[in-house]
Design an enzyme around this catalytic site. Structure first.
Site, PDB file in Angstrom:
ATOM      1  NE  ARG A  40     -21.419  22.260  26.741  1.00  0.00           N
ATOM      2  CZ  ARG A  40     -20.128  22.512  26.997  1.00  0.00           C
ATOM      3  NH1 ARG A  40     -19.721  23.599  27.854  1.00  0.00           N
ATOM      4  NH2 ARG A  40     -19.253  21.791  26.059  1.00  0.00           N
ATOM      5  CG  ASP A  64     -21.579  27.590  19.577  1.00  0.00           C
ATOM      6  OD1 ASP A  64     -21.235  28.078  20.636  1.00  0.00           O
ATOM      7  OD2 ASP A  64     -20.937  27.515  18.672  1.00  0.00           O
ATOM      8  CG  HIS A 130     -18.652  23.318  45.075  1.00  0.00           C
ATOM      9  ND1 HIS A 130     -19.387  23.553  43.732  1.00  0.00           N
ATOM     10  CD2 HIS A 130     -17.277  23.076  44.506  1.00  0.00           C
ATOM     11  CE1 HIS A 130     -18.726  23.133  42.757  1.00  0.00           C
ATOM     12  NE2 HIS A 130     -17.793  22.893  43.071  1.00  0.00           N
ATOM     13  CG  ASP A 160     -25.768  24.118  46.327  1.00  0.00           C
ATOM     14  OD1 ASP A 160     -25.006  25.400  46.128  1.00  0.00           O
ATOM     15  OD2 ASP A 160     -25.252  23.168  45.889  1.00  0.00           O
TER      16      ASP A 160
END
Length: 388
Positions: A40, A64, A130, A160
């Site tokens: 970011r 961005d 999750h 995960d």
């Protein structure tokens, strides 16, 4: 940066995410791929401290992605890359202008890897979740836990990282191999629910064969069998026992001093509670280190249950260089090992935007063009002026 390893020369663009997608990119970087992470522009990195190991071995550019000029930079990276990996909810990459169609229009040979929990389609595709939620719906979580107790989450390893990140790497490498014959890239839809379901193959087979009960803690591999379980020692430590085969079981009894005593037949599950009681009583008479020394060099399949810090110091881990220190951070070493194309030790995780200027220049921007993007806020550098 990586210049050797079995994936040397492979270029990967990573749209910054959390958990399984960074783990997949860590594995690719460990294998020698050149990975550029798109962070970011504000420099924020979700759960940054949690990812200091997972983020190793790549460079970072901060952009961005709501600015069309930044999107064009990513597409420029895509044109010179082999793989793009994103871990957004379905549809987010498309809204940014970086979905599979846009990226593969820029580079038809691109392998586009997508990492989600539920997959790109299906009734739950847009539902947040999750690891614990994904493994719950596969049936895996229900099978893990003590008899009479609730299911126990196995950290977030099963969903995960095993069912997610590793499945994604498998898919990406498979698509790269297929590209050798087709000349075309493709989309890899890696969903944690799919990966975990695949890992349940043997359990499904055992169930179909009548060798697995629905009740937790009542089976051969879930702590139900007294010869495949964990026992407390006199000092509060624990040992793990995996004496499945007959000769290993005999070595277990010998080490426990029970070889000459009358014991019930372990083949009859009705005898398991009594066997467990006898084993537990015996293990409770000595410390973990005592039992470790007693079973060392035997075939009993008895090992100490180590903490994370202890595991790194164990002689076997030391001998195999299972852990390393990079920039003062102690972390697991790359795996697997290779006979003639070992990658170098991975570099430390980059700060968001640490390599922005250099990567922009590599994308063909002039010095003035780089400064224009930085001044407009479409890009951000954390490295100060000049190329890095």
């Amino acid at each position: 940066m990586p210049g050797s390893g079995p994936l040397a020369g492979l270029r990967v663009v990573e749209l910054a995410a959390i958990g399984p997608a960074p783990y997949a990119c860590m594995m690719l970087a460990d294998l020698g791929a050149e990975v550029v992470r798109v962070d970011r522009a504000d420099g924020a990195r979700s759960f940054a401290a949690w990812h200091t190991v997972l983020d190793r071995g790549r460079r970072s550019i901060a952009l961005d992605l709501k600015d069309p000029r930044a999107v064009e930079v990513v597409l420029a990276l895509v044109r010179r890359s082999d793989v793009l990996i994103e871990g957004f909810r379905p549809g987010v990459a498309e809204r940014l202008g970086l979905g599979p169609d846009a990226c593969r229009a820029a580079n038809p040979r691109l392998v586009y890897g997508r990492m989600t929990g539920w997959g790109q389609d299906g009734p739950l595709a847009q539902t947040p979740g999750h690891d614990i939620n994904y493994i719950a719906l596969t049936g895996a979580l229900d099978a893990i836990g003590r008899a009479g107790g609730p299911p126990v989450p196995p950290l977030n390893l099963l969903g995960d990282f095993a069912g997610g990140g590793m499945l994604l790497v498998n898919g990406v490498l498979s698509a790269l191999y297929e590209r050798l014959s087709s000349g075309q890239g493709q989309v890899v839809d890696a969903a944690i629910v799919d990966g975990v379901s695949g890992m349940l193959g043997m359990l499904v087979g055992m169930t179909g064969d009548g060798q697995w009960h629905e009740a937790r803690g009542a089976n051969l591999l879930d702590g139900g069998a007294p010869f495949y379980d964990v026992y407390a020692c006199a000092d509060g430590g624990h040992v793990a026992v995996g004496a499945l085969e007959e000769r290993f079981y005999r070595a277990l009894l010998e080490g426990l001093g029970l070889a000459g005593e009358p014991l019930p037949d372990r083949a009859d599950e009705a005898n398991w509670p009594e066997l467990r009681r006898r084993f537990a009583e015996r293990f409770a008479t000595a410390t973990r280190e005592d039992w470790t020394a007693r079973f060392e060099g035997t075939e009993a399949c008895v090992t100490p249950v180590l903490g994370l810090a202890e595991a790194a110091r164990h002689p076997h881990a030391v001998a195999r260089r299972g852990f390393l220190s990079t920039a003062g951070l102690h972390q697991p070493a790359p795996a697997p090992r290779f006979g003639r194309s070992e990658a170098p030790e991975p570099a430390a995780a980059p700060a968001p935007g640490e390599h922005t200027r250099a990567i922009l220049a590599e994308c063909g921007l002039s010095a003035d063009g780089v400064e224009e993007l930085l001044s407009a806020g479409a890009a951000r550098s954390s490295a100060g002026p000049g190329p890095r």
